[in-house]
Design an enzyme around this catalytic site. Sequence first.
Site, PDB file in Angstrom:
ATOM      1  N   ARG A  26       6.968  -5.239   3.332  1.00 36.36           N
ATOM      2  CA  ARG A  26       5.754  -5.866   2.913  1.00 36.36           C
ATOM      3  C   ARG A  26       5.607  -5.912   1.618  1.00 36.36           C
ATOM      4  NH1 ARG A  26      -0.007  -4.285   5.147  1.00 36.36           N
ATOM      5  NH2 ARG A  26       0.301  -2.258   4.491  1.00 36.36           N
ATOM      6  N   GLU A  53      -5.452 -11.886   7.515  1.00 37.51           N
ATOM      7  CA  GLU A  53      -6.304 -10.636   7.243  1.00 37.51           C
ATOM      8  C   GLU A  53      -7.764 -11.031   6.583  1.00 37.51           C
ATOM      9  OE1 GLU A  53      -4.240  -7.377   5.691  1.00 37.51           O
ATOM     10  OE2 GLU A  53      -3.230  -8.742   4.213  1.00 37.51           O
ATOM     11  N   HIS A  89       0.820  -1.195  -0.010  1.00 37.79           N
ATOM     12  CA  HIS A  89      -0.023   0.037  -0.180  1.00 37.79           C
ATOM     13  C   HIS A  89       0.782   1.160   0.032  1.00 37.79           C
ATOM     14  CE1 HIS A  89      -3.775  -2.331   0.493  1.00 37.79           C
ATOM     15  NE2 HIS A  89      -3.031  -2.904   1.709  1.00 37.79           N
ATOM     16  N   ASP A 111      -8.217  -5.161   7.084  1.00 38.44           N
ATOM     17  CA  ASP A 111      -8.580  -5.992   5.950  1.00 38.44           C
ATOM     18  C   ASP A 111      -9.265  -7.332   6.824  1.00 38.44           C
ATOM     19  OD1 ASP A 111      -8.150  -5.387   3.524  1.00 38.44           O
ATOM     20  OD2 ASP A 111      -5.906  -5.653   3.991  1.00 38.44           O
TER      21      ASP A 111
HETATM   22  C1  3PY Z   1      -4.774  -4.087   7.624  1.00 38.52           C
HETATM   23  O1  3PY Z   1      -5.054  -3.534   8.599  1.00 38.52           O
HETATM   24  O2  3PY Z   1      -5.253  -4.863   6.599  1.00 38.52           O
HETATM   25  C2  3PY Z   1      -3.334  -3.925   7.304  1.00 38.52           C
HETATM   26  O3  3PY Z   1      -2.792  -4.520   6.051  1.00 38.52           O
HETATM   27  C3  3PY Z   1      -2.346  -3.285   8.179  1.00 38.52           C
HETATM   28  O4  3PY Z   1      -1.482  -2.597   7.540  1.00 38.52           O
HETATM   29 MG    MG Z   2      -4.224  -5.544   5.038  1.00 37.14          MG
END
Ligand code: 3PY
Ligand code: MG
Length: 259
Positions: free
Chosen positions: A75, A154, A50, A180
Amino acid sequence: MGFPAVHADIAPAVRRGALHLSTFCQLPDPNVIEALAKTKLDSFILDMQHGMFDEAAVVASVAAAALEGKPAFVRLPVDCGGLASRVLDFGAVGVVCPMVNTVADAERLVSYTKFPPVGFRSWGPRRAIPLSGLNGPGYLAKANELNLAIAMIETRQALDNLDAILAVPGIDGVFVGPSDLSVSLSGGETLDSADVAPALDHVAARAKAAGKFAGVFAISSGYATDCIARGYSFIALMQDALFMQQAADAAVTAVRGKA
Ligand code: 3PY
Ligand code: MG
């Protein structure tokens, strides 16, 4: 003078569950890392998912962090593939892989991050060798221990497969993305689902049972301390831009209050 051996103790300590305070970096300028590296943060997570990091920015920022004596993680984008091996070659101490939802996703992550017999990482650790303080054969012998393959949990599917993901050899730890996870658990309704808190407890407990560490993104220091109390040890505390904005607002507010 070469690079300091900033990788030496990081992965073993994180694997043991020592508290590790990192942060997400989204601004792809090595000067940002150089400045943040002078703080008490333990490391940086350069965000190719991101954030605005591309490969050249990762190379420059890993070096900037190392020259200040700090390690950097990356990441990866979703479906990272060979980029995982590439950023490890560039000197990342570990990779944080988003959306690891199945055992196949976890095995794919391991295949690109660990050398045989655990995975299929290809040889060419250009900057990883100097950052390890080892020579080539020494690095080959130790690399799988010195780097970290971290699977992001996530989605509901990832929760359903959590024990199996944790059991994949070469997965060093898991890392919850609360936003997420909330989006997934609420069917796209909210970033702040009440179902995230019990899920956080569940992930921490299952990681502990598997002998692996649990990490999480914390949007604030309060969220971080809450997660540490829940059993999390690897924390991505806020983000580079957020630190700047909050510090600027706090300073301006303090001055206006006195003016
Ligand atoms: C999320 O909260 O989905 C993340 O990927 C945190 O960076
Ligand atoms: Mg995320």
